[in-house]
Design a protein around this motif. Sequence first.
Motif, short mmCIF file in Angstrom:
data_model
loop_
_atom_site.label_atom_id
_atom_site.label_comp_id
_atom_site.label_asym_id
_atom_site.label_seq_id
_atom_site.Cartn_x
_atom_site.Cartn_y
_atom_site.Cartn_z
N LEU A 10 0.48 -0.94 0.12
CA LEU A 10 0.12 -0.20 -0.01
C LEU A 10 0.52 1.41 -0.38
CD1 LEU A 10 -2.78 -0.45 3.08
CD2 LEU A 10 -2.84 -0.24 0.72
N LEU A 17 -8.94 3.44 1.98
CA LEU A 17 -8.21 2.43 2.54
C LEU A 17 -8.96 1.23 3.40
CD1 LEU A 17 -5.24 1.43 3.65
CD2 LEU A 17 -5.81 2.58 5.29
N GLU A 18 -9.61 1.00 3.74
CA GLU A 18 -10.47 0.21 3.83
C GLU A 18 -11.14 -0.82 3.29
OE1 GLU A 18 -13.30 1.79 7.13
OE2 GLU A 18 -12.68 -0.73 8.59
N LEU A 39 -8.69 -2.73 1.77
CA LEU A 39 -8.09 -4.00 2.93
C LEU A 39 -8.98 -4.68 2.77
CD1 LEU A 39 -6.10 -2.25 5.57
CD2 LEU A 39 -5.27 -3.23 4.66
N GLU A 40 -9.85 -4.46 2.16
CA GLU A 40 -10.86 -5.91 2.03
C GLU A 40 -10.60 -6.18 0.87
OE1 GLU A 40 -14.44 -3.84 3.43
OE2 GLU A 40 -14.46 -3.30 4.80
N HIS A 50 -8.40 -6.75 -0.58
CA HIS A 50 -6.81 -6.86 -1.60
C HIS A 50 -6.26 -7.68 -0.67
CE1 HIS A 50 -7.67 -5.19 -5.68
NE2 HIS A 50 -7.72 -3.99 -4.42
N ASP A 51 -5.11 -8.34 -0.74
CA ASP A 51 -4.19 -9.27 0.39
C ASP A 51 -3.17 -8.94 0.30
OD1 ASP A 51 -3.23 -10.42 1.94
OD2 ASP A 51 -2.45 -12.57 0.54
N VAL A 52 -3.20 -7.10 1.46
CA VAL A 52 -2.19 -6.72 1.03
C VAL A 52 -0.61 -7.27 2.58
CG1 VAL A 52 -1.20 -4.30 1.78
CG2 VAL A 52 -3.75 -4.50 0.78
N ALA A 98 2.69 -1.47 4.27
CA ALA A 98 2.51 -0.28 3.96
C ALA A 98 3.63 -0.11 3.79
CB ALA A 98 1.17 0.12 4.59
N MET A 156 -5.18 -1.41 10.65
CA MET A 156 -3.58 -2.56 9.92
C MET A 156 -2.99 -3.74 10.84
SD MET A 156 -3.62 -0.57 7.15
CE MET A 156 -1.35 -1.19 6.78
N ARG A 209 -4.58 -6.13 10.64
CA ARG A 209 -4.66 -7.48 9.75
C ARG A 209 -3.53 -7.96 9.75
NH1 ARG A 209 -9.04 -3.97 8.91
NH2 ARG A 209 -10.59 -4.25 7.47
N ILE A 256 -0.87 -6.61 9.51
CA ILE A 256 -0.05 -5.60 8.97
C ILE A 256 1.01 -4.60 8.73
CG2 ILE A 256 0.32 -3.87 6.24
CD1 ILE A 256 -3.23 -4.94 6.11
#
Length: 488
Positions: free
Chosen positions: A213, A249-250, A253-254, A256-258, A261, A287, A290, A292
């Motif tokens: 991201l 951003l939210e 995240l729903e 894509h498999d990020v 960032a 973040m 998740r 991330i």
Amino acid sequence: MDSNGTDGAKGNMESKYHYLRLANELERDIRAGRYRAGEKLPSLRSLRARTGRSLTTVYQAYTELENRGVVDVRDKSGFYARPQIDRILPLPLSGRQVIKPHRVAINALSAMIQNSMIRPQMLPFGAAVPAPGLLPLKQLAEEVRDAAAGYARGNIIGYGHPLGLAELRTEIGKRAVGFFQPESGEEIVITNGCMAAIDVCLRSVARAGDIILIESPTFLCYLQLIEDLNMRALEIPVHPESGLDMDLLEKALEEHDVRAALFNANFHNPLGCLMDDSGKRRLVEMMAARRIPIIEDDIYGDLYFGETRPLPLKAFDRDGLVLYCSSFTKSLAPDFRLGWTMPGRFREKVKRLRFNAAIAVPQLGQLALARFLAGGGYDRHLRRMRNALKKQVSDLALAVARHFPPGTRISAPRGGMCLWVELDDRLDALQLFDRALEENISILPGALCSTTDRYNHCIRLNCGYPLSDEGERGIAVVGRLIGELLGG
Ligand SMILES: Cc1ncc(COP(=O)(O)O)c(C=O)c1O
């Protein structure tokens, strides 16, 4: 104050405190609209009577505001409020969509543009660099000379500590106290500048093919790095005032498999905007939920135009998932190439990769900087540099308003040294770049700030230099070229 901007004696602290407080009060009044642009401010005597402060304090407060570019002084007439940066021209329009993940292919264009930007005699509106006159070069030269004596004494030997010089890490650590909650045992790792820190952090948390991201628009070196590492960039629009669009951003995240960032929340390059603390907290929590990791670039954090230094994202990190990166490149010594990272729970991998990539960072510059920081020189220097940059941004924004065609939009930087300019969407800023180059003027075309063509009509201007008469003429030339390219 003496010529170094230091307090000659302890007693001066009081008067300094008073004038700064008065300057801040007046600036808040101007921001609140109590004085309109061009309106005369109270005279020295009336302000003295109203505040009970001495004439010297009142005069110092006005001088401070003049240095910040908040008021103009007119000979024998007094002090006048200047237009506020966010009222000079409308703000750029922010994107409304997440762009799907992209492979990046920017290096070829970027290399071509960067090579032409470093020609001598060029008006320096391209690369984001501070004017040498803003930097304490004499003091740094003295520190380097004293530090170099360490070679003769045998104090500087071998590669030094693998994490970097202990004295420098201590000084950096002291400055982080109050806004960091480092993971226990977290260490500062010194690097060859901020991008080298970001490079090892990104390689520590992601690999080829992963989705990273980034903000949109973004800093071109992030794009180059993502391209080199064969990763994919997922751009989230940035609002010119509040920063990253959290709703988009939210959504991203729903969908894509990020993997990670890479954000620049404090005085974003190129927009200069600042996320507020509640936005930062929400971002870090979103973040963390998740798992991330966020690589945070805080290179402009010390160059704020407000009253206090903004917190980094790292201040809201409870899980060791923020890999903090910064350097002294913009704020003190571009050529020292000294940066650092605090990589949270990824410290072991970051340490290994940094060691494998570079083994060590030269100790001479580290020692000189550590001495400069320890002596208080950095803080004194920053006070002056922040005022200068704030004024330069305002001067350049006013020059753009004078010379660019109607319909131009500009960002309202809250710190740093970049001004983002959005032009008529028929304009091709790469053509403008070529034409400006022929006139020995460098600008950064917006095409370099995204994986898409959505900023092809935008440019970024460097405000690191005071606006000279020549600079003003240069901006007028760019304004004329824009008109010509638009067929006006
Ligand atoms: C946001 C940002 N990060 C990093 C860098 C590069 O930092 P360094 O020269 O310390 O590697 C820059 C330089 O323009 C920048 O604007």
